[in-house]
Design a protein around this motif. Structure first.
Motif, PDB file in Angstrom:
ATOM      1  N   VAL A   1       0.846  -1.195   0.000  1.00 42.40           N
ATOM      2  CA  VAL A   1       0.000   0.000   0.000  1.00 42.40           C
ATOM      3  C   VAL A   1       0.879   1.241   0.000  1.00 42.40           C
ATOM      4  N   LYS A   2       0.469   2.195  -0.818  1.00 41.74           N
ATOM      5  CA  LYS A   2       1.065   3.524  -0.786  1.00 41.74           C
ATOM      6  C   LYS A   2      -0.068   4.505  -0.500  1.00 41.74           C
ATOM      7  N   ALA A   3       0.102   5.317   0.536  1.00 42.26           N
ATOM      8  CA  ALA A   3      -0.923   6.292   0.913  1.00 42.26           C
ATOM      9  C   ALA A   3      -0.292   7.677   0.975  1.00 42.26           C
ATOM     10  N   ASP A   4      -1.034   8.660   0.500  1.00 44.17           N
ATOM     11  CA  ASP A   4      -0.592  10.053   0.528  1.00 44.17           C
ATOM     12  C   ASP A   4      -1.667  10.906   1.168  1.00 44.17           C
ATOM     13  N   VAL A   5      -1.244  11.927   1.883  1.00 44.01           N
ATOM     14  CA  VAL A   5      -2.151  12.961   2.350  1.00 44.01           C
ATOM     15  C   VAL A   5      -1.636  14.271   1.788  1.00 44.01           C
ATOM     16  N   SER A   6      -2.550  15.075   1.291  1.00 45.09           N
ATOM     17  CA  SER A   6      -2.187  16.352   0.693  1.00 45.09           C
ATOM     18  C   SER A   6      -3.120  17.431   1.212  1.00 45.09           C
ATOM     19  N   ALA A   7      -2.540  18.450   1.814  1.00 48.43           N
ATOM     20  CA  ALA A   7      -3.289  19.621   2.289  1.00 48.43           C
ATOM     21  C   ALA A   7      -2.386  20.813   2.007  1.00 48.43           C
ATOM     22  N   TYR A   8      -2.665  21.505   0.936  1.00 50.69           N
ATOM     23  CA  TYR A   8      -1.773  22.550   0.447  1.00 50.69           C
ATOM     24  C   TYR A   8      -1.333  23.482   1.556  1.00 50.69           C
ATOM     25  N   PRO A   9      -0.046  23.726   1.708  1.00 50.75           N
ATOM     26  CA  PRO A   9       1.103  23.315   0.903  1.00 50.75           C
ATOM     27  C   PRO A   9       1.814  22.093   1.469  1.00 50.75           C
ATOM     28  N   HIS A  10       1.156  21.328   2.324  1.00 48.07           N
ATOM     29  CA  HIS A  10       1.784  20.197   3.003  1.00 48.07           C
ATOM     30  C   HIS A  10       1.373  18.874   2.358  1.00 48.07           C
ATOM     31  N   ALA A  11       2.296  17.893   2.383  1.00 44.85           N
ATOM     32  CA  ALA A  11       2.002  16.555   1.864  1.00 44.85           C
ATOM     33  C   ALA A  11       2.887  15.548   2.584  1.00 44.85           C
ATOM     34  N   ALA A  12       2.420  14.301   2.647  1.00 44.74           N
ATOM     35  CA  ALA A  12       3.193  13.222   3.256  1.00 44.74           C
ATOM     36  C   ALA A  12       2.819  11.908   2.585  1.00 44.74           C
ATOM     37  N   THR A  13       3.721  10.932   2.657  1.00 50.54           N
ATOM     38  CA  THR A  13       3.526   9.625   2.030  1.00 50.54           C
ATOM     39  C   THR A  13       3.923   8.525   3.006  1.00 50.54           C
ATOM     40  N   ASP A  14       3.216   7.402   2.934  1.00 50.47           N
ATOM     41  CA  ASP A  14       3.588   6.202   3.677  1.00 50.47           C
ATOM     42  C   ASP A  14       3.466   5.027   2.731  1.00 50.47           C
ATOM     43  N   GLU A  15       4.469   4.166   2.714  1.00 48.73           N
ATOM     44  CA  GLU A  15       4.459   2.950   1.904  1.00 48.73           C
ATOM     45  C   GLU A  15       4.778   1.786   2.820  1.00 48.73           C
ATOM     46  N   ARG A  16       3.965   0.731   2.733  1.00 44.39           N
ATOM     47  CA  ARG A  16       4.217  -0.427   3.591  1.00 44.39           C
ATOM     48  C   ARG A  16       3.450  -1.651   3.110  1.00 44.39           C
ATOM     49  N   GLU A  17       3.830  -2.784   3.660  1.00 45.64           N
ATOM     50  CA  GLU A  17       3.130  -4.040   3.420  1.00 45.64           C
ATOM     51  C   GLU A  17       2.077  -4.199   4.501  1.00 45.64           C
ATOM     52  N   ILE A  18       0.861  -4.590   4.094  1.00 44.83           N
ATOM     53  CA  ILE A  18      -0.209  -4.815   5.065  1.00 44.83           C
ATOM     54  C   ILE A  18      -0.791  -6.201   4.868  1.00 44.83           C
ATOM     55  N   LYS A  19      -1.645  -6.603   5.792  1.00 43.83           N
ATOM     56  CA  LYS A  19      -2.290  -7.915   5.744  1.00 43.83           C
ATOM     57  C   LYS A  19      -3.767  -7.733   5.407  1.00 43.83           C
ATOM     58  N   LEU A  20      -4.232  -8.457   4.389  1.00 41.42           N
ATOM     59  CA  LEU A  20      -5.650  -8.440   4.020  1.00 41.42           C
ATOM     60  C   LEU A  20      -6.306  -9.679   4.595  1.00 41.42           C
ATOM     61  N   SER A  21      -7.465  -9.510   5.207  1.00 39.73           N
ATOM     62  CA  SER A  21      -8.205 -10.657   5.746  1.00 39.73           C
ATOM     63  C   SER A  21      -9.687 -10.325   5.796  1.00 39.73           C
ATOM     64  N   TYR A  22     -10.488 -11.389   5.931  1.00 38.28           N
ATOM     65  CA  TYR A  22     -11.950 -11.214   6.006  1.00 38.28           C
ATOM     66  C   TYR A  22     -12.368 -10.801   7.382  1.00 38.28           C
TER      67      TYR A  22
END
Length: 144
Positions: A123-144
């Protein structure tokens, strides 16, 4: 006549300044923790599979500074997973409120070309709130 040396005066000023900073440092830390001046994002380690893999619910914790009205930002989530040698993927975005504190939101990501399966995904997630931004990339677990 009293003679002052520059070294002693400077030392006294440094000690007094250090004492002043030490007394206000805890206050500065609590204000900083309550209202970050930068955007931050973190993907939670587990996601829920919905509708037999047609979508997943990814939780992200984010923070963005409260700015001018309206104080909103955007969270973008991109997921990819190897499913028996083929790639399941999807992406989604969501408008979020910037409160200056940490918030958790759920982003529903629809599978675009192949259903998601239980197991690991990237998963790659970004948050953007002008003029600020951040990113997180990681492996996650999918389950029911």
């Amino acid at each position: 006549m009293m003679k002052f040396s520059g070294g002693k005066t400077l030392a006294v000023a440094a000690v007094a300044g250090g004492a002043l900073l030490a007394s206000i440092a805890p206050v500065m830390a609590s204000v900083s923790a309550e209202s970050p001046s930068l955007a931050l994002i973190r993907v939670e380690p587990d996601a829920k599979i919905k509708t037999w893999g047609a979508a997943i619910e990814v939780q992200v914790t984010y923070a963005c500074p409260k700015t001018y009205l309206p104080s909103t930002g955007y969270v973008y989530v991109n997921v990819s997973q190897n499913v028996f040698g083929r790639i399941a993927s999807g992406n989604a975005s969501k408008t979020v409120n910037c409160t200056g504190g940490f918030e958790t939101t759920t982003v529903t990501v629809a599978a675009q070309n192949l259903a998601f399966w239980p197991g690991k995904a990237f998963v790659k997630a970004d948050v953007s709130a002008y003029p600020h931004a951040a990113t997180d990339e990681r492996e996650i677990k999918l389950s029911y």
